[in-house]
Design a protein around this motif. Structure first.
Motif, mmCIF file in Angstrom:
data_model
loop_
_atom_site.group_PDB
_atom_site.id
_atom_site.type_symbol
_atom_site.label_atom_id
_atom_site.label_comp_id
_atom_site.label_asym_id
_atom_site.label_seq_id
_atom_site.Cartn_x
_atom_site.Cartn_y
_atom_site.Cartn_z
ATOM 1 N N UNK A 32 0.831 -1.203 0.000
ATOM 2 C CA UNK A 32 0.000 0.000 0.000
ATOM 3 C C UNK A 32 0.870 1.260 0.000
ATOM 4 N N UNK A 33 1.833 1.304 0.899
ATOM 5 C CA UNK A 33 2.715 2.478 1.005
ATOM 6 C C UNK A 33 3.528 2.652 -0.275
ATOM 7 N N UNK A 34 4.091 1.582 -0.789
ATOM 8 C CA UNK A 34 4.920 1.634 -1.986
ATOM 9 C C UNK A 34 4.119 2.155 -3.182
ATOM 10 N N UNK A 35 2.897 1.669 -3.344
ATOM 11 C CA UNK A 35 2.067 2.109 -4.458
ATOM 12 C C UNK A 35 1.727 3.580 -4.386
ATOM 13 N N UNK A 36 1.298 4.031 -3.217
ATOM 14 C CA UNK A 36 0.917 5.444 -3.047
ATOM 15 C C UNK A 36 2.117 6.367 -3.205
ATOM 16 N N UNK A 37 3.244 6.008 -2.602
ATOM 17 C CA UNK A 37 4.442 6.856 -2.685
ATOM 18 C C UNK A 37 4.974 6.883 -4.115
ATOM 19 N N UNK A 38 4.922 5.764 -4.814
ATOM 20 C CA UNK A 38 5.384 5.737 -6.202
ATOM 21 C C UNK A 38 4.541 6.654 -7.084
ATOM 22 N N UNK A 39 3.229 6.657 -6.873
ATOM 23 C CA UNK A 39 2.358 7.567 -7.627
ATOM 24 C C UNK A 39 2.683 9.020 -7.288
ATOM 25 N N UNK A 42 5.850 10.118 -8.994
ATOM 26 C CA UNK A 42 5.608 10.356 -10.416
ATOM 27 C C UNK A 42 5.025 11.752 -10.643
ATOM 28 N N UNK A 43 4.026 12.119 -9.857
ATOM 29 C CA UNK A 43 3.399 13.435 -9.992
ATOM 30 C C UNK A 43 4.373 14.542 -9.600
ATOM 31 N N UNK A 44 5.054 14.352 -8.484
ATOM 32 C CA UNK A 44 5.956 15.378 -7.961
ATOM 33 C C UNK A 44 7.139 15.612 -8.900
ATOM 34 N N UNK A 68 -2.273 15.213 -7.600
ATOM 35 C CA UNK A 68 -2.403 13.872 -7.023
ATOM 36 C C UNK A 68 -3.833 13.644 -6.549
ATOM 37 N N UNK A 69 -4.387 14.616 -5.853
ATOM 38 C CA UNK A 69 -5.743 14.477 -5.320
ATOM 39 C C UNK A 69 -6.765 14.376 -6.452
ATOM 40 N N UNK A 70 -6.599 15.165 -7.496
ATOM 41 C CA UNK A 70 -7.525 15.105 -8.623
ATOM 42 C C UNK A 70 -7.446 13.776 -9.365
ATOM 43 N N UNK A 93 13.423 8.705 -5.544
ATOM 44 C CA UNK A 93 13.970 10.056 -5.578
ATOM 45 C C UNK A 93 13.393 10.819 -6.766
ATOM 46 N N UNK A 94 12.696 11.929 -6.527
ATOM 47 C CA UNK A 94 12.137 12.684 -7.653
ATOM 48 C C UNK A 94 13.221 13.317 -8.514
ATOM 49 N N UNK A 95 14.385 13.589 -7.950
ATOM 50 C CA UNK A 95 15.466 14.181 -8.720
ATOM 51 C C UNK A 95 16.034 13.172 -9.725
ATOM 52 N N UNK A 96 16.063 11.899 -9.368
ATOM 53 C CA UNK A 96 16.569 10.857 -10.264
ATOM 54 C C UNK A 96 15.611 10.674 -11.436
ATOM 55 N N UNK A 97 14.322 10.818 -11.181
ATOM 56 C CA UNK A 97 13.330 10.595 -12.229
ATOM 57 C C UNK A 97 13.318 11.722 -13.254
#
Length: 164
Positions: A32-39, A42-44, A68-70, A93-97
């Motif tokens: 659950x945590x991994x899925x939500x944080x990964x999403x 991606x947005x961030x 994210x909320x929308x 890491x958002x910087x790596x992405x």
């Protein structure tokens, strides 16, 4: 399983505060945590890449919360404390992405004699599937060469028997 060991140590130190959990329930919570944080990452990271001029990091984060909320039926991202821990690892890491441009900027202002240096981007470690695939690939190639060698020798023996 190492997380489960740490959990047991902390639970033993705080028996009244932390109730006992099975490893399956911990795995489901991690999923659950991994899925939500990964999403969220991606947005961030998308919002970081498309940052407007004069926009602060707080503005980017606020906009990312809204997007994210929308995109999640009005449910806000509530695992920021998990993200702050997980962002230290390359996978989250958002910087790596972020995808850096080839030259690091616009080509209009740089002269033709200016050398362009590419920034060294850290690479993520191989995942489980890729690692397993590499192992099976090496095993099958070595096995096929052994099988091919024995096939060739038996073929040559039979050919020499026919010639005699």
């Amino acid at each position: 399983m190492e997380i489960f060991k740490h959990y047991e140590i902390v639970r033993a130190e705080n028996p009244g505060e932390i109730r006992e959990r099975a490893s399956k329930s911990m795995q489901q919570r991690w999923d659950h945590i991994n899925g939500k944080v990964s999403k969220w990452v991606e947005v961030y990271s998308y919002k970081l890449r498309h940052k407007k001029s004069g926009e602060s990091d707080a503005d980017v984060e606020k906009c990312a919360f809204e997007v994210y909320q929308n995109s999640n039926n009005g449910k806000p991202f509530q695992l920021m404390h998990c993200f702050n821990i997980m962002r230290k690892f390359d996978k989250w890491s958002p910087e790596i992405m972020q995808v850096p441009s080839e030259s690091g900027g616009s080509n209009k202002r740089s002269g033709p004699d200016t050398p362009i240096q590419k920034a060294a981007t850290p690479t993520r470690p191989d995942g489980i599937k890729k690692t397993k695939h590499k192992g099976t690939e090496a095993a099958t190639s070595s096995m096929s060469s052994v099988n091919l060698g024995s096939f060739n020798s038996s073929f040559e023996e039979r050919a020499s028997q026919r010639n005699e």
